[in-house]
Design an enzyme around this catalytic site. Structure first.
Site, PDB file in Angstrom:
ATOM      1  CG  ASN A  96      -7.169   0.636  -0.798  1.00 44.01           C
ATOM      2  OD1 ASN A  96      -7.965   0.892  -1.711  1.00 44.01           O
ATOM      3  ND2 ASN A  96      -6.645   1.586  -0.026  1.00 44.01           N
ATOM      4  CG  PHE A  99       0.033  14.329  13.205  1.00 43.80           C
ATOM      5  CD1 PHE A  99       0.689  13.420  14.053  1.00 43.80           C
ATOM      6  CD2 PHE A  99      -0.878  15.199  13.770  1.00 43.80           C
ATOM      7  CE1 PHE A  99       0.440  13.411  15.428  1.00 43.80           C
ATOM      8  CE2 PHE A  99      -1.125  15.204  15.141  1.00 43.80           C
ATOM      9  CZ  PHE A  99      -0.463  14.306  15.972  1.00 43.80           C
ATOM     10  N   GLY A 139       0.815  -1.214   0.000  1.00 41.57           N
ATOM     11  CA  GLY A 139       0.000   0.000   0.000  1.00 41.57           C
ATOM     12  C   GLY A 139       0.853   1.272   0.000  1.00 41.57           C
ATOM     13  CB  SER A 143      -4.722   7.546  12.901  1.00 39.66           C
ATOM     14  OG  SER A 143      -5.267   8.767  12.500  1.00 39.66           O
ATOM     15  CE1 TYR A 157      -8.328   4.066   9.442  1.00 37.81           C
ATOM     16  CE2 TYR A 157      -8.593   6.329  10.204  1.00 37.81           C
ATOM     17  CZ  TYR A 157      -7.777   5.298   9.784  1.00 37.81           C
ATOM     18  OH  TYR A 157      -6.420   5.481   9.708  1.00 37.81           O
ATOM     19  CE  LYS A 206      -5.637   2.730  11.669  1.00 40.53           C
ATOM     20  NZ  LYS A 206      -4.738   1.671  11.231  1.00 40.53           N
ATOM     21  CB  ILE A 234       2.238   4.380   4.680  1.00 34.52           C
ATOM     22  CG1 ILE A 234       1.275   5.569   4.566  1.00 34.52           C
ATOM     23  CG2 ILE A 234       3.356   4.703   5.661  1.00 34.52           C
ATOM     24  CD1 ILE A 234       0.468   5.841   5.822  1.00 34.52           C
TER      25      ILE A 234
HETATM   26  P1  NAD Z   1      -3.287   1.662   1.942  1.00 35.53           P
HETATM   27  O1  NAD Z   1      -4.719   1.273   1.769  1.00 35.53           O
HETATM   28  O2  NAD Z   1      -2.577   2.238   0.785  1.00 35.53           O
HETATM   29  O3  NAD Z   1      -2.447   0.426   2.500  1.00 35.53           O
HETATM   30  C1  NAD Z   1      -3.012  -0.585   3.301  1.00 35.53           C
HETATM   31  C2  NAD Z   1      -2.658  -1.916   2.650  1.00 35.53           C
HETATM   32  O4  NAD Z   1      -3.187  -2.968   3.436  1.00 35.53           O
HETATM   33  C3  NAD Z   1      -3.265  -2.067   1.248  1.00 35.53           C
HETATM   34  O5  NAD Z   1      -2.243  -2.426   0.342  1.00 35.53           O
HETATM   35  C4  NAD Z   1      -4.317  -3.160   1.409  1.00 35.53           C
HETATM   36  O6  NAD Z   1      -4.458  -3.937   0.223  1.00 35.53           O
HETATM   37  C5  NAD Z   1      -3.761  -3.938   2.579  1.00 35.53           C
HETATM   38  N1  NAD Z   1      -4.782  -4.641   3.381  1.00 35.53           N
HETATM   39  C6  NAD Z   1      -5.940  -4.149   3.881  1.00 35.53           C
HETATM   40  N2  NAD Z   1      -6.585  -5.082   4.571  1.00 35.53           N
HETATM   41  C7  NAD Z   1      -5.818  -6.208   4.536  1.00 35.53           C
HETATM   42  C8  NAD Z   1      -5.945  -7.508   5.071  1.00 35.53           C
HETATM   43  N3  NAD Z   1      -7.029  -7.862   5.768  1.00 35.53           N
HETATM   44  N4  NAD Z   1      -4.970  -8.404   4.835  1.00 35.53           N
HETATM   45  C9  NAD Z   1      -3.864  -8.081   4.095  1.00 35.53           C
HETATM   46  N5  NAD Z   1      -3.699  -6.850   3.559  1.00 35.53           N
HETATM   47  C10 NAD Z   1      -4.660  -5.922   3.772  1.00 35.53           C
HETATM   48  O7  NAD Z   1      -3.241   2.670   3.196  1.00 35.53           O
HETATM   49  P2  NAD Z   1      -2.031   3.547   3.731  1.00 35.53           P
HETATM   50  O8  NAD Z   1      -2.374   4.965   3.525  1.00 35.53           O
HETATM   51  O9  NAD Z   1      -0.741   3.028   3.265  1.00 35.53           O
HETATM   52  O10 NAD Z   1      -2.186   3.262   5.292  1.00 35.53           O
HETATM   53  C11 NAD Z   1      -1.463   2.252   5.949  1.00 35.53           C
HETATM   54  C12 NAD Z   1      -1.902   2.194   7.393  1.00 35.53           C
HETATM   55  O11 NAD Z   1      -1.684   3.460   7.995  1.00 35.53           O
HETATM   56  C13 NAD Z   1      -3.385   1.876   7.586  1.00 35.53           C
HETATM   57  O12 NAD Z   1      -3.523   1.042   8.717  1.00 35.53           O
HETATM   58  C14 NAD Z   1      -3.987   3.225   7.852  1.00 35.53           C
HETATM   59  O13 NAD Z   1      -5.167   3.137   8.616  1.00 35.53           O
HETATM   60  C15 NAD Z   1      -2.876   3.904   8.625  1.00 35.53           C
HETATM   61  N6  NAD Z   1      -2.945   5.366   8.537  1.00 35.53           N
HETATM   62  C16 NAD Z   1      -2.967   5.969   7.314  1.00 35.53           C
HETATM   63  C17 NAD Z   1      -3.068   7.353   7.249  1.00 35.53           C
HETATM   64  C18 NAD Z   1      -3.116   8.038   5.903  1.00 35.53           C
HETATM   65  O14 NAD Z   1      -3.465   9.203   5.850  1.00 35.53           O
HETATM   66  N7  NAD Z   1      -2.769   7.403   4.806  1.00 35.53           N
HETATM   67  C19 NAD Z   1      -3.123   8.115   8.425  1.00 35.53           C
HETATM   68  C20 NAD Z   1      -3.081   7.465   9.652  1.00 35.53           C
HETATM   69  C21 NAD Z   1      -2.981   6.075   9.716  1.00 35.53           C
HETATM   70  C1  UD1 Z   2      -8.852  12.462   7.682  1.00 31.71           C
HETATM   71  C2  UD1 Z   2      -9.699  11.611   8.608  1.00 31.71           C
HETATM   72  C3  UD1 Z   2      -8.801  10.965   9.651  1.00 31.71           C
HETATM   73  C4  UD1 Z   2      -7.694  10.167   8.979  1.00 31.71           C
HETATM   74  C5  UD1 Z   2      -6.919  11.102   8.043  1.00 31.71           C
HETATM   75  C6  UD1 Z   2      -5.837  10.389   7.279  1.00 31.71           C
HETATM   76  C7  UD1 Z   2     -11.921  12.678   8.632  1.00 31.71           C
HETATM   77  C8  UD1 Z   2     -12.897  13.421   9.456  1.00 31.71           C
HETATM   78  N1  UD1 Z   2     -10.726  12.436   9.238  1.00 31.71           N
HETATM   79  O1  UD1 Z   2      -8.211  13.437   8.461  1.00 31.71           O
HETATM   80  O2  UD1 Z   2      -9.558  10.092  10.470  1.00 31.71           O
HETATM   81  O3  UD1 Z   2      -6.807   9.615   9.941  1.00 31.71           O
HETATM   82  O4  UD1 Z   2      -7.835  11.677   7.093  1.00 31.71           O
HETATM   83  O5  UD1 Z   2      -6.385   9.437   6.426  1.00 31.71           O
HETATM   84  O6  UD1 Z   2     -12.184  12.304   7.504  1.00 31.71           O
HETATM   85  N2  UD1 Z   2     -10.289  19.082   2.905  1.00 31.71           N
HETATM   86  C9  UD1 Z   2     -10.929  19.939   2.034  1.00 31.71           C
HETATM   87  N3  UD1 Z   2     -11.376  19.436   0.849  1.00 31.71           N
HETATM   88  C10 UD1 Z   2     -11.228  18.121   0.497  1.00 31.71           C
HETATM   89  C11 UD1 Z   2     -10.553  17.249   1.396  1.00 31.71           C
HETATM   90  C12 UD1 Z   2     -10.106  17.764   2.594  1.00 31.71           C
HETATM   91  O7  UD1 Z   2     -11.091  21.118   2.322  1.00 31.71           O
HETATM   92  O8  UD1 Z   2     -11.677  17.729  -0.592  1.00 31.71           O
HETATM   93  C13 UD1 Z   2      -9.769  19.628   4.172  1.00 31.71           C
HETATM   94  C14 UD1 Z   2     -10.355  18.993   5.424  1.00 31.71           C
HETATM   95  O9  UD1 Z   2     -11.536  19.644   5.803  1.00 31.71           O
HETATM   96  C15 UD1 Z   2      -9.203  19.159   6.421  1.00 31.71           C
HETATM   97  C16 UD1 Z   2      -7.946  19.068   5.529  1.00 31.71           C
HETATM   98  O10 UD1 Z   2      -8.386  19.354   4.204  1.00 31.71           O
HETATM   99  O11 UD1 Z   2      -9.230  20.443   6.986  1.00 31.71           O
HETATM  100  C17 UD1 Z   2      -7.300  17.695   5.547  1.00 31.71           C
HETATM  101  O12 UD1 Z   2      -8.288  16.718   5.237  1.00 31.71           O
HETATM  102  P1  UD1 Z   2      -7.937  15.164   5.069  1.00 31.71           P
HETATM  103  O13 UD1 Z   2      -6.840  15.020   4.084  1.00 31.71           O
HETATM  104  O14 UD1 Z   2      -9.216  14.454   4.777  1.00 31.71           O
HETATM  105  O15 UD1 Z   2      -7.346  14.737   6.489  1.00 31.71           O
HETATM  106  P2  UD1 Z   2      -7.985  14.892   7.962  1.00 31.71           P
HETATM  107  O16 UD1 Z   2      -9.295  15.568   7.949  1.00 31.71           O
HETATM  108  O17 UD1 Z   2      -6.946  15.462   8.843  1.00 31.71           O
END
Ligand code: NAD
Ligand code: UD1
Length: 338
Positions: free
Chosen positions: A35, A178, A10, A124, A149, A153, A12
């Site tokens: 995903n 973040f 995925g 998160s 969601y 966490k 990250i």
């Molecule tokens: P992503 O969807 O790109 O990566 C997650 C990966 O996990 C995907 O490749 C998906 O195919 C795999 N996956 C999901 N369910 C699975 C399962 N049951 N078995 C095996 N593989 C599975 O997401 P990401 O943005 O890389 O996020 C990675 C992690 O970080 C997630 O747990 C997410 O909740 C957490 N996280 C992400 C953000 C963000 O903004 N991207 C912020 C905070 C926390």
């Molecule tokens: C969102 C999730 C949070 C998750 C994080 C990373 C919600 C309420 N929170 O956080 O749980 O951990 O993503 O995946 O969804 N924005 C716009 N227009 C857009 C999209 C976003 O104005 O089309 C604004 C939002 O209002 C916010 C900022 O951009 O102020 C960042 O948004 P986003 O990227 O969705 O992250 P978070 O809201 O911080």
């Protein structure tokens, strides 16, 4: 001894695997490709010289996971696998609890049965809920999360805390991310959302490339310097490097550790639009819309604990985050190939 990376194909996870492999760490990826595309594995390979193993397996598949632990010499786990779309989690709470919480329970049980008790978990900033005032520190009260969601966490953090209390041979690191944005410098790896992006940066890049007409700015009446929401955006490569440090930490000790991974700086939606336009030379038309349900005005980290204890800090600024997001989007307008 290898690090098992769940969800390693995925967004990250793939960036983290590149940094782990380039640091000389043995890596085994497990992903069910729900995903992401399999081509992300090829993109990882192209950026590293060290070989690695990968398996298509769901973390809820107990026998499948057990077989991987029996076959590979796994010392520790970085656990990214999970579903992450806030809106979808409201529609499908059972799927989210099953995949994220049940998946983690199966993973932890298989780890324990195979004598592996070191794990780094993708948590998160959402666990800080709505009431804490930024900068957020790890000792603040967590909970009060507003969607399934986020609750997954929070619940997984609690499960891991209980696990450590029950058996202090575990070494557990909860990383509270973040807002990860940006992409690998090569432009070959990045975020590839399905359908309409929920998060700000992928939406901006899709507007810039002409896939969407304009950005909706969700609210301009918050108590922030320009009225739009403020967040702590962090470059995904900095985040990946944080995992290299975290896995070193769990390898060398036991205990339960919690770290914010952020920059400590807040940027508003309009700041990000401006920074992106400057870095890319592309225009991002926007319209001000209503506030999005569940959003807070301001959320940014105090990242000093990670600096003091892991020796990690984010190095890449908002300009570089925008440049790299744009390079990925413009070189891959349709994301990863099938
Ligand atoms: P992503 O969807 O790109 O990566 C997650 C990966 O996990 C995907 O490749 C998906 O195919 C795999 N996956 C999901 N369910 C699975 C399962 N049951 N078995 C095996 N593989 C599975 O997401 P990401 O943005 O890389 O996020 C990675 C992690 O970080 C997630 O747990 C997410 O909740 C957490 N996280 C992400 C953000 C963000 O903004 N991207 C912020 C905070 C926390
Ligand atoms: C969102 C999730 C949070 C998750 C994080 C990373 C919600 C309420 N929170 O956080 O749980 O951990 O993503 O995946 O969804 N924005 C716009 N227009 C857009 C999209 C976003 O104005 O089309 C604004 C939002 O209002 C916010 C900022 O951009 O102020 C960042 O948004 P986003 O990227 O969705 O992250 P978070 O809201 O911080």
């Amino acid at each position: 001894m290898a690090v098992l990376v769940t969800g390693g194909a995925g967004y990250i996870g793939s960036h983290t695997c590149v940094e782990l492999l380039n640091a000389g760490v043995d890596v085994v990826i497990v992903d069910n490709f729900y995903n992401c595309k399999k081509s992300s594995i090829e993109r990882i390979k192209a950026l590293v010289t060290k070989d690695f193993k990968w398996y298509e397996c769901d973390i809820r598949d107990r026998e499948g996971m057990d077989a991987i632990f029996k076959k590979e010499n796994i010392d520790s786990v970085i656990h990214f696998a999970g579903l992450k779309a806030v809106g979808e989690s409201v529609e499908k709470p059972l799927e989210y609890f099953d995949n994220n919480v049940n998946g983690t329970l199966v993973l932890l049980d298989v780890m324990r049965n195979n004598g592996c008790k070191k794990i780094v978990f993708s948590s998160s900033a959402t666990v800080y809920g709505m009431d804490n005032v930024s900068p957020l520190t790890e000792d603040m009260k967590v909970g009060g999360v507003t969607n399934p969601y986020g609750r997954t966490k929070f619940m997984i953090e609690e499960i891991m805390r209980d696990l450590y209390v029950s058996d202090n041979e575990w070494s557990i690191c909860l990383l509270r991310y973040f807002n990860p944005i940006g992409a690998h410098k090569s432009g070959t790896m990045g975020e590839d959302p399905n359908g309409i992006p929920n998060n700000l940066m992928p939406y901006i890049t899709q507007v810039a490339i002409g896939k969407r007409e304009f950005l909706n700015v969700w609210g301009d009446d918050y108590d922030t310097h320009d009225g739009s929401g403020v967040r702590d955006y962090i470059h995904v490569v900095d985040l990946a490097l944080g995992h290299v440090k975290a896995v070193e930490k769990v390898s060398g000790t036991t205990g339960l550790y919690i770290y914010n991974l952020g920059t400590g700086k807040g940027y508003s939606v309009l700041d990000v639009v401006k920074a992106f336009e400057k870095a890319s030379g592309a225009k991002v038309p926007y319209k001000i819309g209503p506030r999005r349900a569940g959003d807070i005005a301001t959320c940014y980290s105090d990242p000093s604990k990670a600096l003091n204890e892991l020796g990690w800090k984010a190095e890449r600024d908002i300009e570089e985050m925008c440049e790299d997001s744009w390079r990925w989007q413009s070189q891959n307008p349709n994301g990863y190939p099938d």
